[in-house]
Design a protein around this motif. Structure first.
Motif, short mmCIF file in Angstrom:
data_model
loop_
_atom_site.label_atom_id
_atom_site.label_comp_id
_atom_site.label_asym_id
_atom_site.label_seq_id
_atom_site.Cartn_x
_atom_site.Cartn_y
_atom_site.Cartn_z
N GLU A 216 0.83 -1.20 0.00
CA GLU A 216 0.00 0.00 0.00
C GLU A 216 0.87 1.26 0.00
OE1 GLU A 216 -2.60 -0.25 3.34
OE2 GLU A 216 -3.76 -1.93 2.53
N LEU A 217 1.93 1.23 0.78
CA LEU A 217 2.85 2.38 0.84
C LEU A 217 3.50 2.61 -0.52
CD1 LEU A 217 4.07 4.34 3.03
CD2 LEU A 217 6.00 2.76 3.13
N ASP A 218 3.94 1.53 -1.17
CA ASP A 218 4.58 1.65 -2.48
C ASP A 218 3.58 2.13 -3.53
OD1 ASP A 218 7.05 0.90 -1.55
OD2 ASP A 218 6.88 -1.19 -2.18
N GLU A 219 2.34 1.65 -3.44
CA GLU A 219 1.32 2.08 -4.40
C GLU A 219 1.03 3.56 -4.26
OE1 GLU A 219 -3.24 0.89 -5.81
OE2 GLU A 219 -2.33 -0.08 -4.08
N ALA A 220 0.92 4.02 -3.01
CA ALA A 220 0.69 5.45 -2.77
C ALA A 220 1.87 6.28 -3.26
CB ALA A 220 0.45 5.69 -1.28
N ALA A 221 3.09 5.77 -3.06
CA ALA A 221 4.28 6.48 -3.51
C ALA A 221 4.33 6.57 -5.03
CB ALA A 221 5.54 5.79 -2.98
N GLU A 222 3.91 5.48 -5.70
CA GLU A 222 3.90 5.48 -7.16
C GLU A 222 2.87 6.46 -7.71
OE1 GLU A 222 4.94 4.89 -10.89
OE2 GLU A 222 6.00 3.90 -9.22
N LEU A 223 1.71 6.51 -7.07
CA LEU A 223 0.67 7.46 -7.50
C LEU A 223 1.15 8.90 -7.30
CD1 LEU A 223 -2.54 5.73 -6.08
CD2 LEU A 223 -1.88 5.95 -8.48
N LYS A 224 1.79 9.18 -6.17
CA LYS A 224 2.32 10.52 -5.92
C LYS A 224 3.40 10.87 -6.95
CE LYS A 224 4.38 13.48 -2.36
NZ LYS A 224 5.37 14.07 -3.29
N ARG A 225 4.23 9.90 -7.26
CA ARG A 225 5.29 10.13 -8.25
C ARG A 225 4.69 10.49 -9.61
NH1 ARG A 225 8.24 7.05 -11.99
NH2 ARG A 225 10.43 7.69 -12.18
N GLU A 226 3.66 9.75 -10.01
CA GLU A 226 3.02 10.03 -11.28
C GLU A 226 2.38 11.42 -11.29
OE1 GLU A 226 0.27 6.89 -11.93
OE2 GLU A 226 1.83 5.37 -12.29
N ARG A 227 1.72 11.80 -10.17
CA ARG A 227 1.11 13.13 -10.09
C ARG A 227 2.18 14.22 -10.17
NH1 ARG A 227 -2.03 10.74 -5.91
NH2 ARG A 227 -0.70 11.76 -4.35
N ASP A 228 3.28 14.00 -9.44
CA ASP A 228 4.34 15.01 -9.43
C ASP A 228 4.97 15.17 -10.81
OD1 ASP A 228 3.94 15.49 -6.77
OD2 ASP A 228 5.62 14.27 -6.06
N LEU A 229 5.19 14.05 -11.50
CA LEU A 229 5.79 14.14 -12.84
C LEU A 229 4.86 14.82 -13.83
CD1 LEU A 229 7.55 10.64 -13.08
CD2 LEU A 229 8.62 12.88 -12.74
N VAL A 272 11.11 14.03 -6.41
CA VAL A 272 10.49 12.83 -6.95
C VAL A 272 11.45 11.66 -6.82
CG1 VAL A 272 9.60 11.70 -9.02
CG2 VAL A 272 9.02 14.08 -8.55
N ARG A 273 10.98 10.59 -6.23
CA ARG A 273 11.80 9.39 -6.04
C ARG A 273 11.21 8.22 -6.80
NH1 ARG A 273 12.58 9.49 0.54
NH2 ARG A 273 14.11 11.18 0.65
N SER A 274 12.08 7.40 -7.31
CA SER A 274 11.62 6.16 -7.94
C SER A 274 11.15 5.20 -6.86
CB SER A 274 12.75 5.52 -8.75
OG SER A 274 13.15 6.38 -9.80
N VAL A 275 10.08 4.48 -7.14
CA VAL A 275 9.59 3.49 -6.18
C VAL A 275 10.56 2.30 -6.18
CG1 VAL A 275 7.70 1.92 -5.61
CG2 VAL A 275 7.22 4.21 -6.49
#
Length: 507
Positions: A216-229, A272-275
């Motif tokens: 769940e943490l990784d999924e949230a991080a990936e969604l945030k990364r996509e929004r930020d990019l 922005v960090r890579s998951v």
């Protein structure tokens, strides 16, 4: 009660293995340490034990804290000692005569038969050598306990004993366990630390629940990364548009605003960090296929030990194409002897009562990956053993987690986890359609275990498997054969056997 505290702790090898690690382990904490092979678990444990250093940060132990550290491997210098002598040697020399009773108490805790106590370690199984390492540590009555892959080589009975011992005898002291055994971590830990290069998540949960929380943490991080990019891309487009308009219109205000948008985009981009993705090297198998329906047939077969003593009998058994059979039984029942007999028979040995389909192409690995030669390099082994060429060999080794600069090292210098991955690569290159796997997950990290399981399932490969890893057995097994009362019988599930072994444990 003592504690171990880490502040901004980090470890760098050829790249960062972990960094900015901050946590405290106190009385009653049981922490599962999870990471891929070669990702810093052992180095961290050694540092916590005072036997190594980290690259950055600090590690503080309570004043006077006595840390017990159980390593993965038996020191070669100890192999000539008896089990009893090894544990006794842990005591200060001046106390050995008067305090030797402590050795007997500890060995009693682990239900060590009297006959084994005075046998050289070189003559004992890997499981009893593991018990010796733990007993040697425990006889000193440590204030904290660090266990590095404690389940390796343990049969199921001893594994249940170790679980109960950790939950009872060691329940009031800090315990850190590095392990690839998912079920064992679930049974013995209350917190889980996932070692990662940048941020190492720590959850107050045992492994399986922590794994879900991590996903769940990784999924949230990936969604945030996509929004930020997306936001960065949007800001850069706006900035470019304003720059063009500003230049064409001569508006300094638009040029300034464009610069502000670019700076804002750069600021967001810098955060922005890579998951994180596990980088333990791929494990891939295959299935070269066969047309035969029956791959093996048994009729009144006796399985014996190397000196000819009968272990058990197989009345009638058929192994069909696509079957995934798991062989269950207590330690010493004859599981590995059975696997060895199958291997020899499939490779041409005449064995009364066993019929082998001529279409079988076997792939066999034993617990120690003993077929791997120690003295030649990884690259020489692959190029000489398999007709795949130098460049293809280098690519295959790299994909399995061996960087090109390490491929010229002798196989004998590999860690146990690396040997396991090389052995599984060699198994794949044999292009088998029938797998004989004797404890294939020993020393393979969790990501590798899951890849191995997925490969066997996805290819519909036929296999006969021996494993003490309950998660692996449950995920992969389709048919279950139990060695019971000197006979091999088929049972519906492994659960009754697991339950009976757990109930027999009285540690």
């Amino acid at each position: 009660m003592g504690s171990i505290s880490l502040r901004n702790a980090g470890l760098v090898a050829s790249d960062a293995l972990f960094s900015n690690l901050n946590f405290v382990i106190g009385a009653g904490d049981r922490v599962g340490l999870v990471a891929g092979n070669g990702r810093g678990k052992t180095t961290l444990l050694r540092a916590m034990a005072g036997q190594g250093e980290l690259s950055t940060g600090e590690l503080v132990r309570s004043r006077g804290l006595q840390v017990g550290y159980v390593e993965q491997d038996m020191p070669p210098a100890s192999m000539g000692l008896t089990l009893y002598e090894m544990v006794l040697a842990a005591l200060p020399e001046a106390e050995r005569a008067s305090e030797s009773w402590r050795v007997d108490v500890v060995l009693d805790e682990f239900e060590t038969p009297e006959a084994l106590r005075h046998r050289p370690l070189s003559q004992l199984s890997g499981g009893w050598q593991r018990i010796a390492l733990i007993a040697q540590c425990w006889v000193l009555q440590p204030d904290a306990l660090l266990l590095d892959e404690p389940t390796n080589h343990l049969d199921l009975g001893k594994l249940f004993q170790l679980e109960n011992w950790i939950n009872q005898a060691a329940r009031n002291i800090p315990v850190v366990i590095a392990s690839h055994d998912r079920q064992f971590l679930d049974a013995t830990t209350t917190r889980t630390l996932f070692l990662r290069p940048e941020v190492s998540p720590l959850f107050a949960l045992p492994y399986s629940k922590a794994r879900l929380a991590l996903a769940e943490l990784d999924e949230a991080a990936e969604l945030k990364r996509e929004r930020d990019l997306k936001e960065v891309s949007k800001l850069r487009k706006q900035a470019a548009k304003l720059t063009n308009i500003g230049i064409n219109s001569g508006s300094d205000l638009l040029v300034v605003k464009s610069k502000y948008l670019r700076e804002r985009a750069e600021k967001i981009e810098s955060t922005v960090r890579s998951v994180h993705k596990d980088r333990s090297g791929e494990i891939r198998l295959g299935n070269s296929g066969a047309q035969a329906r029956v791959m093996l047939a048994f009729d009144n077969v006796t399985v014996s030990n190397p000196v000819g003593e009968k272990l058990f009998v197989i009345d009638k058994l058929h192994v069909f194409q696509g079957d995934r059979l798991v062989v269950l039984g207590r330690n010493g029942a004859g599981k590995s002897q059975f696997m060895g007999l199958l291997h020899r028979t499939i490779n041409g040995q005449e064995t009364p009562g066993i019929r082998v389909s001529p279409q079988i192409v076997p792939g066999y690995i034993d617990q120690a990956m003993s077929f791997l030669p120690d003295r030649i390099s990884l690259l020489d082994y692959i190029t000489s053993r398999f007709d795949v060429g130098d460049q293809r060999s280098m690519s295959l080794l790299a994909a399995a987690g061996f960087a090109p600069e390490r491929q010229d090292r002798p196989i004998g210098t590999l860690s146990l986890g690396q040997r396991a991955r090389l052995g599984l690569l060699a198994l794949r290159l044999q292009a088998p359609n029938f797998y004989l796997l004797d404890e294939p997950t020993n020393h393979v990290d969790i990501a590798g275990q899951e890849q191995l399981e997925a490969e066997i399932l996805s290819h519909g490969a036929s296999c006969v498997l021996v494993s003490h890893d309950r998660s692996f057995v449950r995920g992969l097994g389709e048919r279950f054969l139990l060695i019971d009362k000197c006979k091999l019988v088929e049972v519906e599930t492994p659960e009754l056997f697991f339950s009976s072994m757990a109930q027999e444990t009285t540690l």
